[in-house]
Design a protein around this motif. Sequence first.
Motif, PDB file in Angstrom:
ATOM      1  N   THR A 376     -12.358  -2.109   2.366  1.00 48.91           N
ATOM      2  CA  THR A 376     -10.914  -2.330   2.308  1.00 48.91           C
ATOM      3  C   THR A 376     -10.662  -3.769   1.895  1.00 48.91           C
ATOM      4  O   THR A 376     -11.062  -4.711   2.587  1.00 48.91           O
ATOM      5  N   ALA A 377     -10.006  -3.938   0.772  1.00 48.30           N
ATOM      6  CA  ALA A 377      -9.744  -5.279   0.237  1.00 48.30           C
ATOM      7  C   ALA A 377      -8.413  -5.830   0.718  1.00 48.30           C
ATOM      8  O   ALA A 377      -8.277  -7.042   0.941  1.00 48.30           O
ATOM      9  N   LEU A 378      -7.411  -4.960   0.902  1.00 50.99           N
ATOM     10  CA  LEU A 378      -6.069  -5.460   1.199  1.00 50.99           C
ATOM     11  C   LEU A 378      -5.171  -4.299   1.599  1.00 50.99           C
ATOM     12  O   LEU A 378      -5.343  -3.177   1.124  1.00 50.99           O
ATOM     13  N   SER A 379      -4.217  -4.575   2.485  1.00 51.97           N
ATOM     14  CA  SER A 379      -3.157  -3.622   2.817  1.00 51.97           C
ATOM     15  C   SER A 379      -1.816  -4.329   2.671  1.00 51.97           C
ATOM     16  O   SER A 379      -1.708  -5.532   2.943  1.00 51.97           O
ATOM     17  N   ILE A 380      -0.804  -3.591   2.249  1.00 51.99           N
ATOM     18  CA  ILE A 380       0.512  -4.172   2.023  1.00 51.99           C
ATOM     19  C   ILE A 380       1.587  -3.196   2.475  1.00 51.99           C
ATOM     20  O   ILE A 380       1.480  -1.995   2.240  1.00 51.99           O
ATOM     21  N   ASP A 381       2.602  -3.724   3.143  1.00 55.15           N
ATOM     22  CA  ASP A 381       3.737  -2.939   3.619  1.00 55.15           C
ATOM     23  C   ASP A 381       4.933  -3.256   2.732  1.00 55.15           C
ATOM     24  O   ASP A 381       5.466  -4.361   2.749  1.00 55.15           O
ATOM     25  N   PHE A 382       5.353  -2.284   1.917  1.00 57.20           N
ATOM     26  CA  PHE A 382       6.470  -2.505   1.010  1.00 57.20           C
ATOM     27  C   PHE A 382       7.815  -2.543   1.722  1.00 57.20           C
ATOM     28  O   PHE A 382       8.828  -2.922   1.107  1.00 57.20           O
ATOM     29  N   ASN A 383       7.855  -2.176   2.982  1.00 55.37           N
ATOM     30  CA  ASN A 383       9.090  -2.215   3.759  1.00 55.37           C
ATOM     31  C   ASN A 383       9.200  -3.477   4.615  1.00 55.37           C
ATOM     32  O   ASN A 383      10.080  -3.564   5.474  1.00 55.37           O
ATOM     33  N   ASN A 384       8.325  -4.424   4.376  1.00 51.42           N
ATOM     34  CA  ASN A 384       8.345  -5.687   5.109  1.00 51.42           C
ATOM     35  C   ASN A 384       8.498  -6.813   4.096  1.00 51.42           C
ATOM     36  O   ASN A 384       7.533  -7.213   3.431  1.00 51.42           O
ATOM     37  N   VAL A 385       9.725  -7.330   3.936  1.00 48.72           N
ATOM     38  CA  VAL A 385       9.976  -8.308   2.891  1.00 48.72           C
ATOM     39  C   VAL A 385       9.230  -9.616   3.154  1.00 48.72           C
ATOM     40  O   VAL A 385       8.803 -10.292   2.214  1.00 48.72           O
ATOM     41  N   GLN A 386       9.038  -9.973   4.439  1.00 52.11           N
ATOM     42  CA  GLN A 386       8.287 -11.190   4.739  1.00 52.11           C
ATOM     43  C   GLN A 386       6.832 -11.069   4.271  1.00 52.11           C
ATOM     44  O   GLN A 386       6.250 -12.012   3.738  1.00 52.11           O
ATOM     45  N   GLU A 387       6.279  -9.887   4.445  1.00 53.13           N
ATOM     46  CA  GLU A 387       4.903  -9.661   3.998  1.00 53.13           C
ATOM     47  C   GLU A 387       4.815  -9.700   2.473  1.00 53.13           C
ATOM     48  O   GLU A 387       3.862 -10.238   1.908  1.00 53.13           O
ATOM     49  N   LEU A 388       5.813  -9.158   1.807  1.00 52.08           N
ATOM     50  CA  LEU A 388       5.838  -9.201   0.346  1.00 52.08           C
ATOM     51  C   LEU A 388       5.930 -10.633  -0.160  1.00 52.08           C
ATOM     52  O   LEU A 388       5.243 -11.027  -1.102  1.00 52.08           O
ATOM     53  N   GLU A 389       6.801 -11.417   0.471  1.00 57.13           N
ATOM     54  CA  GLU A 389       6.988 -12.807   0.037  1.00 57.13           C
ATOM     55  C   GLU A 389       5.773 -13.667   0.332  1.00 57.13           C
ATOM     56  O   GLU A 389       5.519 -14.653  -0.357  1.00 57.13           O
ATOM     57  N   GLY A 390       5.014 -13.291   1.348  1.00 54.92           N
ATOM     58  CA  GLY A 390       3.844 -14.083   1.703  1.00 54.92           C
ATOM     59  C   GLY A 390       2.567 -13.661   1.007  1.00 54.92           C
ATOM     60  O   GLY A 390       1.506 -14.251   1.231  1.00 54.92           O
ATOM     61  N   LEU A 391       2.662 -12.660   0.143  1.00 51.42           N
ATOM     62  CA  LEU A 391       1.458 -12.126  -0.477  1.00 51.42           C
ATOM     63  C   LEU A 391       0.728 -13.178  -1.311  1.00 51.42           C
ATOM     64  O   LEU A 391      -0.486 -13.352  -1.195  1.00 51.42           O
ATOM     65  N   SER A 392       1.468 -13.887  -2.173  1.00 53.43           N
ATOM     66  CA  SER A 392       0.828 -14.861  -3.074  1.00 53.43           C
ATOM     67  C   SER A 392       0.239 -16.041  -2.331  1.00 53.43           C
ATOM     68  O   SER A 392      -0.676 -16.696  -2.829  1.00 53.43           O
ATOM     69  N   SER A 393       0.761 -16.335  -1.160  1.00 52.67           N
ATOM     70  CA  SER A 393       0.262 -17.481  -0.403  1.00 52.67           C
ATOM     71  C   SER A 393      -0.702 -17.071   0.707  1.00 52.67           C
ATOM     72  O   SER A 393      -1.060 -17.885   1.547  1.00 52.67           O
ATOM     73  N   ARG A 394      -1.086 -15.806   0.720  1.00 56.57           N
ATOM     74  CA  ARG A 394      -2.067 -15.376   1.716  1.00 56.57           C
ATOM     75  C   ARG A 394      -3.354 -16.197   1.595  1.00 56.57           C
ATOM     76  O   ARG A 394      -3.793 -16.534   0.505  1.00 56.57           O
ATOM     77  N   GLU A 395      -3.942 -16.463   2.726  1.00 52.50           N
ATOM     78  CA  GLU A 395      -5.219 -17.162   2.733  1.00 52.50           C
ATOM     79  C   GLU A 395      -6.270 -16.275   2.066  1.00 52.50           C
ATOM     80  O   GLU A 395      -6.294 -15.060   2.255  1.00 52.50           O
ATOM     81  N   VAL A 396      -7.115 -16.896   1.263  1.00 51.93           N
ATOM     82  CA  VAL A 396      -8.154 -16.136   0.581  1.00 51.93           C
ATOM     83  C   VAL A 396      -9.052 -15.476   1.619  1.00 51.93           C
ATOM     84  O   VAL A 396      -9.543 -16.125   2.550  1.00 51.93           O
ATOM     85  N   GLN A 397      -9.241 -14.190   1.475  1.00 50.02           N
ATOM     86  CA  GLN A 397     -10.032 -13.416   2.418  1.00 50.02           C
ATOM     87  C   GLN A 397     -11.444 -13.250   1.883  1.00 50.02           C
ATOM     88  O   GLN A 397     -11.640 -12.906   0.725  1.00 50.02           O
ATOM     89  N   GLN A 398     -12.437 -13.502   2.717  1.00 50.20           N
ATOM     90  CA  GLN A 398     -13.821 -13.294   2.327  1.00 50.20           C
ATOM     91  C   GLN A 398     -14.348 -12.033   2.979  1.00 50.20           C
ATOM     92  O   GLN A 398     -14.227 -11.828   4.187  1.00 50.20           O
ATOM     93  N   VAL A 399     -14.913 -11.155   2.164  1.00 51.40           N
ATOM     94  CA  VAL A 399     -15.486  -9.896   2.641  1.00 51.40           C
ATOM     95  C   VAL A 399     -16.977  -9.923   2.367  1.00 51.40           C
ATOM     96  O   VAL A 399     -17.405 -10.163   1.240  1.00 51.40           O
ATOM     97  N   ARG A 400     -17.799  -9.669   3.420  1.00 55.96           N
ATOM     98  CA  ARG A 400     -19.252  -9.637   3.272  1.00 55.96           C
ATOM     99  C   ARG A 400     -19.683  -8.186   3.106  1.00 55.96           C
ATOM    100  O   ARG A 400     -19.368  -7.328   3.939  1.00 55.96           O
ATOM    101  N   LEU A 401     -20.402  -7.923   2.019  1.00 57.92           N
ATOM    102  CA  LEU A 401     -20.766  -6.555   1.672  1.00 57.92           C
ATOM    103  C   LEU A 401     -22.283  -6.385   1.655  1.00 57.92           C
ATOM    104  O   LEU A 401     -22.953  -6.947   0.782  1.00 57.92           O
ATOM    105  N   PRO A 402     -22.837  -5.625   2.569  1.00 61.44           N
ATOM    106  CA  PRO A 402     -24.266  -5.304   2.487  1.00 61.44           C
ATOM    107  C   PRO A 402     -24.531  -4.430   1.262  1.00 61.44           C
ATOM    108  O   PRO A 402     -23.813  -3.463   1.004  1.00 61.44           O
TER     109      PRO A 402
END
Length: 864
Positions: A376-402
Amino acid sequence: MPNTSARPKHGRRTRRRRREDPARNELVSSSLESAQQCLFSQDYGTAFVHYLLVLNLAPEFKDFATESFRFTLFKWAEELDSVGRIQDLFNCYEQALELFPTDEVILNNMGEHLFRMGFRDEAAGYFHKALKRRPDYPEARENFYRVANWLVERWHFLMLNDHGRNRKYQQAIQKAVQSGCNTVLDIGTGTGILGMCAKQAGAAEVYACELSKTMYELACEVVAANGMDSSIKILHMKSLEMEVPRDIPHRVSLVVTETVDAGLFGEGIIESLIHAWHHLLLPPQRGENEFSEQSATGRVIPAGATVFGMALECVEIRRHHRLCVSEVGSLSMAAAGELRSPVSCSSEPHDSMEPYTTERLSRLPGGYKPLTEPFTALSIDFNNVQELEGLSSREVQQVRLPVTQEGKLDALAVWFQLHLDEESSISTGPQEDTCWEQAIYPVHNAKDELIVEVSCLDAYLRLCSVAVVRDGHEIRLDKCQDLHYSENPISHANQEAELCSALACLQTDQNQTKDFCMVECSEMALLNNQDYHQSFCRALVKLISQLKLKCQNREQGAGVGSDLADPVNSTDRSDLLYVLDVSEGFSLLSLIAASQGQVKAYSSVEKNKQQEVLKRLAHSNNIPEQHLEFWLNYMDDEQGMLQRPSREELWSAIILDCIETCGLIRQKLMEKASLARVTFQIHVLIYLIDTRCLLEEGGRIFPERIVVYGKLVESNTLLLESAVQGQEPTLGFNIAPFINQFTVPVHVFLDFSTLDCNHLSESVELFVLDLMDTNANYSNREVKVQATSAGRITAIPFWYHIYLDQEISVSTLSQNSHWKQAAIVLQQPLEVQAGDWVRLAVKIHKSTISISAYVDCVPGPMEY
């Protein structure tokens, strides 16, 4: 009705003749003569002005002067276009259309200029007018087909044929409307199907917006045909430009949209929804979850999305994005530097590069191998305007994949699950039968454990494989570009050696940016096509050896054989053989020719960085600098003159780029190949050529011949991707007749090796194009082919055998080809039984192939 009693009783009154005007007649006569003189001296601008004067003063000359006027208009328009006088160009066409408002040739040419300049909607209108005037006009028909691919992209057909997707959207919209969402806005309405679902569900008010003029007009027609034009208001504008109450009277309670691409955010859904929440939607219910059904609040369908990814190995992706060979033809590529495709998932993206491309993983030739489990790389709620506005400024997420399977990491593949509401969702995964492709992020080689960075810089989903973890050590891939890993298990000692090498690499200047040269994905695949370049190399070596021998014999016969002792360094231009390469894009064929010695090659490579790569390769492969010329560099030099071969001003070889990557013959190839005259004054340089006029004795055009092959197939996939199949997939709405006006009979970028189809015949030769003797070509041919299986013929895929000479050929159907194939999709499928003979009427018009199929009542062998 006229008063008949007012007519004269004693015969018809003689019509009064128009008074002769000697001054007018003199002006018309002198202007007509001046126009013809200017035309003869190629002063097209002045000739055009004279013709306008003549035809405005004396319309009776229209029939007489039509052909000359057209020719003058087109030549003057070419000159205006070449110097950037675009407004003057269109003014000339407008003046011409005032005189000849229904002239299909002028209408078609006006459309061609508009299309080249990016005015696709307007161009389509002119092509359509030309076809209404003359339905059998092939140029206008082919142009309309070409522009239709831009105006109504092919995914519209596949999407509308996706009954499962349409039904799920309909159910979610119906549920929302019945729960109290009475006012609806459909953003990016397309054909209007989602807006019509809302109205059918009982919404009191439905609004829709569409930016594309063509799709807006199409939606208006569809909504009217379904009896909803009075209850659905469609706006020709972006939702970002909409305001309350100017465009809609009040805020709506439901927004429905499907402005998502394979990478989810590529069509701007985030920006659209942020604007909608602030300006067009009722505010969300405070404290409610993402699937709130409170009727007094606003909501969005889809409600959200979850993005998934997976690392994979895939040779097909690799060869389109990385140079995989050390030699191209006879050339060592060591000095080429870093070559990149325009797609990069670098953690520091370049402005000119795209973050991802798209592929349908299930149809990739050779398949792919998953190297990790899906994550799972990312989840987004289209009914949450704060989450939409904060998408571009989200902290870069690191995923470790075996890494679960050993191999070469070629890409990260991405898909998503679109949550329409709390019960229904649509998956675009590689195993799903869906209208979406998957997003592909090409990456470097790696294995063991990967570290992937996930971000949403500038509202685009970006995935970047930044590191590999080996024996507990993190090796940054973006800081060590040349680190490679074996596909086979390696010893602990080798791991330590590679790790030390990687750590040493990390100690280099971290701020140093590596220069690179960008080539298109198809050009990268071409570089990796070893068979193609080896075949060209063999054919060129044969030809050049023959011509060198002939030249030596000629010189020795003249008593000057000793002058050939050092042909490479000779200053006498008569010692050289001349090769002209007019290939499109990045081509090494001129350099391969120059590497044979005693050859001066003219390259069509135009971009500065690509020219630098060729110069480096020339130097490293010991090719004299003066033996490689970039003739397009003279385009901006009015005094520049491409230096023609001095020996009788003839070429030893001319290299043509005949087949487009998409699988079609390059547009207007045959017309260009049959031109009898070439002027190399650079501002009017013509692409090509009647080769017999410009080639020295024994010289050759490459390729000399193209043979077109085809096969009868039954493919439901091609039907679904080419036209909407009735009303059932579109939920009973009458959409098919309207969007199918934009159906194009030729399906391009087809991979025949992975096409889901039943083969109904053996391969058959359809057509032959002779480029050495264009007079030997024909425009139509009838072929008989016997059905080997029963079924419905829905399409005829076709491909090419490209003969460089009588013995050496390459096929566009080969496994490592950089070309795709194309297919003619029949308007009406043709039922056949095994053993039936099918008659194919094959036509080629200005490089465009068309095929009609008929069951032949008279059995017999293949006919020509």
